[in-house]
Motif scaffolding. Structure first.
Motif, PDB file in Angstrom:
ATOM      1  N   LYS A   4      25.596 -79.833 -95.613  1.00 20.64           N
ATOM      2  CA  LYS A   4      26.284 -81.107 -95.387  1.00 20.64           C
ATOM      3  C   LYS A   4      27.768 -80.930 -95.693  1.00 20.64           C
ATOM      4  O   LYS A   4      28.124 -80.449 -96.772  1.00 20.64           O
ATOM      5  CB  LYS A   4      25.696 -82.202 -96.274  1.00 20.64           C
ATOM      6  CG  LYS A   4      24.258 -82.567 -95.942  1.00 20.64           C
ATOM      7  CD  LYS A   4      23.775 -83.716 -96.823  1.00 20.64           C
ATOM      8  CE  LYS A   4      22.341 -84.096 -96.513  1.00 20.64           C
ATOM      9  NZ  LYS A   4      21.877 -85.218 -97.377  1.00 20.64           N
ATOM     10  N   ASP A   5      28.596 -81.339 -94.760  1.00 21.06           N
ATOM     11  CA  ASP A   5      30.044 -81.290 -94.972  1.00 21.06           C
ATOM     12  C   ASP A   5      30.472 -82.587 -95.651  1.00 21.06           C
ATOM     13  O   ASP A   5      30.669 -83.614 -95.008  1.00 21.06           O
ATOM     14  CB  ASP A   5      30.774 -81.114 -93.639  1.00 21.06           C
ATOM     15  CG  ASP A   5      32.257 -80.803 -93.848  1.00 21.06           C
ATOM     16  OD1 ASP A   5      32.807 -81.202 -94.898  1.00 21.06           O
ATOM     17  OD2 ASP A   5      32.856 -80.161 -92.970  1.00 21.06           O
ATOM     18  N   TYR A   6      30.578 -82.533 -96.978  1.00 24.32           N
ATOM     19  CA  TYR A   6      30.879 -83.733 -97.738  1.00 24.32           C
ATOM     20  C   TYR A   6      32.259 -84.305 -97.401  1.00 24.32           C
ATOM     21  O   TYR A   6      32.480 -85.520 -97.485  1.00 24.32           O
ATOM     22  CB  TYR A   6      30.778 -83.442 -99.237  1.00 24.32           C
ATOM     23  CG  TYR A   6      29.364 -83.208 -99.721  1.00 24.32           C
ATOM     24  CD1 TYR A   6      28.290 -83.815 -99.094  1.00 24.32           C
ATOM     25  CD2 TYR A   6      29.108 -82.387-100.814  1.00 24.32           C
ATOM     26  CE1 TYR A   6      27.001 -83.608 -99.544  1.00 24.32           C
ATOM     27  CE2 TYR A   6      27.812 -82.175-101.271  1.00 24.32           C
ATOM     28  CZ  TYR A   6      26.765 -82.792-100.633  1.00 24.32           C
ATOM     29  OH  TYR A   6      25.484 -82.592-101.076  1.00 24.32           O
ATOM     30  N   TYR A   7      33.194 -83.451 -97.048  1.00 22.89           N
ATOM     31  CA  TYR A   7      34.526 -83.945 -96.679  1.00 22.89           C
ATOM     32  C   TYR A   7      34.459 -84.748 -95.386  1.00 22.89           C
ATOM     33  O   TYR A   7      35.101 -85.800 -95.252  1.00 22.89           O
ATOM     34  CB  TYR A   7      35.503 -82.773 -96.539  1.00 22.89           C
ATOM     35  CG  TYR A   7      35.777 -82.065 -97.838  1.00 22.89           C
ATOM     36  CD1 TYR A   7      36.561 -82.663 -98.826  1.00 22.89           C
ATOM     37  CD2 TYR A   7      35.244 -80.816 -98.101  1.00 22.89           C
ATOM     38  CE1 TYR A   7      36.804 -82.020-100.033  1.00 22.89           C
ATOM     39  CE2 TYR A   7      35.482 -80.163 -99.300  1.00 22.89           C
ATOM     40  CZ  TYR A   7      36.260 -80.773-100.263  1.00 22.89           C
ATOM     41  OH  TYR A   7      36.491 -80.145-101.458  1.00 22.89           O
ATOM     42  N   ALA A   8      33.675 -84.264 -94.424  1.00 27.82           N
ATOM     43  CA  ALA A   8      33.515 -84.992 -93.166  1.00 27.82           C
ATOM     44  C   ALA A   8      32.784 -86.306 -93.392  1.00 27.82           C
ATOM     45  O   ALA A   8      33.131 -87.330 -92.784  1.00 27.82           O
ATOM     46  CB  ALA A   8      32.764 -84.132 -92.153  1.00 27.82           C
ATOM     47  N   GLU A  51      26.030 -89.285-102.171  1.00 27.09           N
ATOM     48  CA  GLU A  51      25.775 -87.882-102.524  1.00 27.09           C
ATOM     49  C   GLU A  51      27.062 -87.067-102.466  1.00 27.09           C
ATOM     50  O   GLU A  51      27.344 -86.263-103.364  1.00 27.09           O
ATOM     51  CB  GLU A  51      24.744 -87.301-101.561  1.00 27.09           C
ATOM     52  CG  GLU A  51      24.422 -85.834-101.803  1.00 27.09           C
ATOM     53  CD  GLU A  51      23.406 -85.294-100.803  1.00 27.09           C
ATOM     54  OE1 GLU A  51      23.476 -84.100-100.482  1.00 27.09           O
ATOM     55  OE2 GLU A  51      22.545 -86.089-100.351  1.00 27.09           O
ATOM     56  N   ALA A  52      27.852 -87.287-101.406  1.00 30.40           N
ATOM     57  CA  ALA A  52      29.108 -86.551-101.261  1.00 30.40           C
ATOM     58  C   ALA A  52      30.063 -86.871-102.408  1.00 30.40           C
ATOM     59  O   ALA A  52      30.700 -85.979-102.974  1.00 30.40           O
ATOM     60  CB  ALA A  52      29.761 -86.897 -99.919  1.00 30.40           C
ATOM     61  N   TYR A  65      31.015 -76.211-104.647  1.00 31.07           N
ATOM     62  CA  TYR A  65      30.746 -76.620-103.266  1.00 31.07           C
ATOM     63  C   TYR A  65      31.764 -76.009-102.305  1.00 31.07           C
ATOM     64  O   TYR A  65      31.398 -75.557-101.210  1.00 31.07           O
ATOM     65  CB  TYR A  65      30.782 -78.147-103.156  1.00 31.07           C
ATOM     66  CG  TYR A  65      30.731 -78.638-101.731  1.00 31.07           C
ATOM     67  CD1 TYR A  65      29.522 -78.660-101.033  1.00 31.07           C
ATOM     68  CD2 TYR A  65      31.883 -79.045-101.073  1.00 31.07           C
ATOM     69  CE1 TYR A  65      29.480 -79.088 -99.713  1.00 31.07           C
ATOM     70  CE2 TYR A  65      31.847 -79.462 -99.757  1.00 31.07           C
ATOM     71  CZ  TYR A  65      30.642 -79.490 -99.085  1.00 31.07           C
ATOM     72  OH  TYR A  65      30.600 -79.895 -97.778  1.00 31.07           O
ATOM     73  N   ASP A  66      33.041 -75.993-102.708  1.00 32.30           N
ATOM     74  CA  ASP A  66      34.078 -75.425-101.837  1.00 32.30           C
ATOM     75  C   ASP A  66      33.799 -73.954-101.536  1.00 32.30           C
ATOM     76  O   ASP A  66      34.068 -73.478-100.418  1.00 32.30           O
ATOM     77  CB  ASP A  66      35.458 -75.576-102.496  1.00 32.30           C
ATOM     78  CG  ASP A  66      35.969 -77.009-102.430  1.00 32.30           C
ATOM     79  OD1 ASP A  66      35.422 -77.783-101.632  1.00 32.30           O
ATOM     80  OD2 ASP A  66      36.909 -77.332-103.172  1.00 32.30           O
ATOM     81  N   MET A  99      21.827 -76.971-106.157  1.00 27.45           N
ATOM     82  CA  MET A  99      23.102 -77.366-106.746  1.00 27.45           C
ATOM     83  C   MET A  99      23.468 -78.807-106.438  1.00 27.45           C
ATOM     84  O   MET A  99      24.006 -79.529-107.266  1.00 27.45           O
ATOM     85  CB  MET A  99      24.211 -76.446-106.221  1.00 27.45           C
ATOM     86  CG  MET A  99      24.094 -75.011-106.692  1.00 27.45           C
ATOM     87  SD  MET A  99      25.355 -73.960-105.974  1.00 27.45           S
ATOM     88  CE  MET A  99      26.826 -74.654-106.705  1.00 27.45           C
ATOM     89  N   PHE A 100      23.191 -79.248-105.201  1.00 29.17           N
ATOM     90  CA  PHE A 100      23.720 -80.545-104.764  1.00 29.17           C
ATOM     91  C   PHE A 100      22.670 -81.498-104.216  1.00 29.17           C
ATOM     92  O   PHE A 100      22.985 -82.615-103.848  1.00 29.17           O
ATOM     93  CB  PHE A 100      24.786 -80.333-103.684  1.00 29.17           C
ATOM     94  CG  PHE A 100      25.831 -79.345-104.085  1.00 29.17           C
ATOM     95  CD1 PHE A 100      26.656 -79.609-105.164  1.00 29.17           C
ATOM     96  CD2 PHE A 100      25.981 -78.151-103.425  1.00 29.17           C
ATOM     97  CE1 PHE A 100      27.626 -78.704-105.556  1.00 29.17           C
ATOM     98  CE2 PHE A 100      26.952 -77.243-103.803  1.00 29.17           C
ATOM     99  CZ  PHE A 100      27.760 -77.514-104.870  1.00 29.17           C
TER     100      PHE A 100
END
Length: 303
Positions: A4-8, A51-52, A65-66, A99-100
């Motif tokens: 999952k792209d949390y930034y997006a 979640e993000a 995450y990065d 982790m996430f």
């Protein structure tokens, strides 16, 4: 598990600071809150946004995450040895999930006990002031002997959420998780409280803060303003000579807890009117002449 792209999801850039991430979270959490949103897949979008934010608001988890995000297309990055002499390995999906991931199964007390189940419950700040009754629909996984999910059983449950819950609080509903094996006890259901950010109030422990904009003359002369709270509006007296940053306490208008109720603090912010016309400029000039002895930068000379 899909990356999952949390930034997006939060509609921010990887270079954005925590303030920008928090602002985006507030906007999107309000937009997709299941109780008010008319957007398609609002509940799923709300969970993704929450979640993000949980990951990106924490500097250590964000750094981890990065690194995963940077190497997500590397086919060799997602495998690591679990033991020096073992051929077992954990792929990228397992790393990311551990982790996430948000759907962790609870620990077993013994082999026959059913697994616990966690589900998120979205709430507004206003709803925390009193007990709430919710009808929740969720799915209980059915595992085979290898610990793999074979199917899911839909369940609907009426639950009571007590007043004074906080963001991230876990509420246990006994016996409503995965059924036990061979007569063992059922697992439990855990409700994870997810408080949507409020457009006006900032939460600080049990207290709330609200920015109170005042015109210069209101701050100088004093006034009475209608101040919103979580439950109603009150008439607040502003003393003459109020300054930007000054905090006015409204007792008992914060969040409810099991021991006490917090306070509401109105933080004054003096707001200037737009560029004055000739008539207004003349009045401001008269005010300046009348206050020649006043120096707002006195502290500079003392430094």
């Amino acid at each position: 598990m899909e990356f999952k792209d949390y930034y997006a999801i939060l509609e921010v850039k990887p270079s954005d600071d925590i303030k920008a991430i928090k602002t985006a979270y507030r906007r999107l959490a309000r937009k997709y809150h299941p109780d008010v949103s008319t957007e398609a897949n609002a509940e799923a979008r709300f969970k993704d946004v929450a979640e993000a934010y949980e990951v990106l608001k924490d500097s250590e988890r964000r750094a981890e995450y990065d690194e995963l995000r940077q190497h997500r297309h590397d086919p060799n990055f997602g495998r690591r040895a679990q033991r020096q002499q073992s051929g077992d390995a954990e792929d990228f999906s397992d790393i990311f999930s551990s982790m996430f991931g948000q759907g962790r199964r609870g620990r077993q007390q013994h082999a026959a006990r059913g697994q616990d189940v966690e589900i998120g419950v979205a709430m507004f700040l206003e709803e925390t002031l009193s007990e709430q009754t919710r009808t929740l629909s969720y799915k209980v996984p059915v595992y085979n002997v290898f610990g793999q999910v074979e199917s899911e059983i839909p369940k609907t449950l009426n639950v009571k959420i007590p007043a004074g819950v906080t963001d991230g609080e876990r509420i246990r509903v006994k016996g409503q998780g995965v059924p036990g094996v061979g007569g063992g006890a059922n697992g439990d259901l855990y409700l994870i409280i997810q408080l949507a950010p409020h457009p006006l109030f900032e939460v600080i422990g049990q207290d709330l803060e609200i920015v109170l904009p005042l015109a210069p003359w209101e701050a100088a002369l004093g006034t009475k303003v209608s101040l919103p709270t979580l439950s109603d509006s009150i008439l607040l007296t502003i003393p003459a000579g109020s300054q930007t940053g000054q905090r006015l306490r409204v007792k008992g208008k914060g969040l409810v807890s099991k021991k006490e109720t917090g306070n509401l603090y109105a933080v004054i912010k003096v707001v200037m009117p737009p560029k004055p016309d000739d008539s207004s400029a003349a009045l401001w000039q008269q005010l300046a002449e009348a206050n020649k002895a006043f120096d707002p930068r006195t502290l500079w000379s003392k430094a």
